[in-house]
Design an enzyme around this catalytic site. Sequence first.
Site, PDB file in Angstrom:
ATOM      1  N   THR A   1     -26.060   1.347  10.735  1.00 20.22           N
ATOM      2  CA  THR A   1     -27.073   1.130   9.690  1.00 20.22           C
ATOM      3  C   THR A   1     -27.846   2.412   9.434  1.00 20.22           C
ATOM      4  OG1 THR A   1     -28.978  -0.164   8.992  1.00 20.22           O
ATOM      5  CG2 THR A   1     -28.821   0.293  11.342  1.00 20.22           C
ATOM      6  N   TYR A   2     -28.308   2.526   8.197  1.00 16.38           N
ATOM      7  CA  TYR A   2     -29.177   3.649   7.824  1.00 16.38           C
ATOM      8  C   TYR A   2     -30.531   3.104   7.408  1.00 16.38           C
ATOM      9  CZ  TYR A   2     -24.507   5.582   7.636  1.00 16.38           C
ATOM     10  OH  TYR A   2     -23.219   5.941   7.958  1.00 16.38           O
TER      11      TYR A   2
ATOM     12  N   THR B   1     -31.390  -4.397   7.965  1.00 17.35           N
ATOM     13  CA  THR B   1     -30.312  -5.016   7.181  1.00 17.35           C
ATOM     14  C   THR B   1     -29.362  -5.836   8.055  1.00 17.35           C
ATOM     15  OG1 THR B   1     -28.894  -3.072   7.455  1.00 17.35           O
ATOM     16  CG2 THR B   1     -30.306  -3.113   5.506  1.00 17.35           C
TER      17      THR B   1
ATOM     18  N   GLU C   1     -22.776   2.848   0.301  1.00 18.40           N
ATOM     19  CA  GLU C   1     -23.054   1.490   0.793  1.00 18.40           C
ATOM     20  C   GLU C   1     -21.874   0.563   0.497  1.00 18.40           C
ATOM     21  OE1 GLU C   1     -27.022   1.346  -1.125  1.00 18.40           O
ATOM     22  OE2 GLU C   1     -27.779   0.824   0.865  1.00 18.40           O
TER      23      GLU C   1
ATOM     24  N   CYS D   1       0.837  -1.200   0.000  1.00 21.46           N
ATOM     25  CA  CYS D   1       0.000   0.000   0.000  1.00 21.46           C
ATOM     26  C   CYS D   1       0.876   1.256   0.000  1.00 21.46           C
ATOM     27  CB  CYS D   1      -0.938  -0.011   1.202  1.00 21.46           C
ATOM     28  SG  CYS D   1      -2.123   1.325   1.143  1.00 21.46           S
TER      29      CYS D   1
ATOM     30  N   THR E   1     -31.227   1.291   4.957  1.00 27.39           N
ATOM     31  CA  THR E   1     -31.483   1.413   3.525  1.00 27.39           C
ATOM     32  C   THR E   1     -30.868   0.242   2.768  1.00 27.39           C
ATOM     33  OG1 THR E   1     -29.424   2.625   3.194  1.00 27.39           O
ATOM     34  CG2 THR E   1     -31.402   3.947   3.554  1.00 27.39           C
TER      35      THR E   1
HETATM   36  C1  LIG Z   1     -23.941  -2.411   3.693  1.00 29.25           C
HETATM   37  C2  LIG Z   1     -25.316  -1.881   3.420  1.00 29.25           C
HETATM   38  C3  LIG Z   1     -26.211  -2.913   2.854  1.00 29.25           C
HETATM   39  C4  LIG Z   1     -25.886  -1.271   4.665  1.00 29.25           C
HETATM   40  C5  LIG Z   1     -27.244  -0.625   4.523  1.00 29.25           C
HETATM   41  N1  LIG Z   1     -27.284   0.429   3.559  1.00 29.25           N
HETATM   42  C6  LIG Z   1     -27.702  -0.120   5.880  1.00 29.25           C
HETATM   43  O1  LIG Z   1     -27.962   1.045   6.044  1.00 29.25           O
HETATM   44  O2  LIG Z   1     -27.827  -0.853   6.788  1.00 29.25           O
END
Ligand SMILES: CC(C)C[C@H](N)C(=O)O
Length: 398
Positions: free
Chosen positions: A292-293, A304, A369, A43, A295
Amino acid sequence: MGLHPEYLTSFWKTQYYLLQMDGPLPYPYRHYIAIMASARHRCSYLVNLHIMDFLQAGGNREWLNGLNFAPQKLRNLNEINKLLAHRPWLITKEHIEALLTTGENSWSLAELIHAVVLLTHYHSLSSFVFGCGINPELDHEGGHSFRPPSPRACDSDSCLRVEDYVNGHGAGDAMQEVEALMARMKLLQECRLDEEASQEEMATRFEKEKRESLLVAPSADEREFALPNVSRFVEDPEFGYVDFTRRGEQTPPTLRAQDYSWEDHGYSLINRLYSEVGQLLDEKFQIVYNLTYHTMAMHCGVNTSMLRRAIWNYIHCIFGIRYDDYDYGDVNQLLERSLKIYMKTVACYPERTTTRMYNGFWRHFKHSEKVHVNLLIQESKMQAALLYVLRAITRYMT
Ligand SMILES: CC(C)C[C@H](N)C(=O)O
């Protein structure tokens, strides 16, 4: 990392503590160790950064000519650096003993802990750098390469492909992939309630996933060449993650999390020996694991956790760590092959990550993401390596 401010804060605090606060190791040593660790993964971005920091901290310019010019004490770290970066399961208490009992070049236990945290920090940060395609700065060697090794920089071939997907026929496919993944998550959640696999079945699923992960590898022609400013800090450059080309090579042995886990064993050891850092690492692991969001690409309000857990556990699986209460069938259901290839490359051979791999998985997901996936890979890899070295230290001490 700025796309994930909560994580960034915790990351900075830890890194600042390791590099700038009072601690067992002299400042130039800290940067030299960062150089040695980053060089293991070729790196140059991080190597160059820490060459400058090393000099600023008053480090001896001579040492920058290569490992052979550094004091013996630092050179003694080479073996554990190599193992931690590529095959941490091979670390034994004998390696620890060798470092702690070599007369005038001995490491104290406190110094060694500081060093191994730095090593694992920079191994995993190298994964992040390549995984997200962070290019060398323009004033660094390689900063003006005509074929940049970065996912951000498009080679014409992969740019075309992405546009094809987004504008044309592929866009629909990519959207359907998201729908299909969501449907699989839902199904798994529902099935979990009716069906419990037996202990043997669960163990078999783990072994299957671990064995198969050996076959998930980037092709050899993706190898990155090492720049001279990096290779002079690397001894035994051929040593890497389990080498498949050698016949009869075994899969990593299994470490069962119930025998040695971060929460119950690793954390308490490091907390005893270097308590602030123990706290900071624990906080960072928790933040990234729970980040997490809600999404998924264009969907909001999604739970998720299953997907994020599969990502975390797949990395631990590649390094031979098994959770008895986790069904590795989920990994198989939720992580598509292109994602597995990307994850394994970023974790095990980060320098071989390509734009094509980055674009090839989760084609409809947001950039942030994909960075989120990198954070999970980075921290899961760091924790895996730490578990092995801390276990070896525990064994040495008892
Ligand atoms: C890694 C992604 C799938 C995480 C997803 N956008 C979340 O907010 O949990």
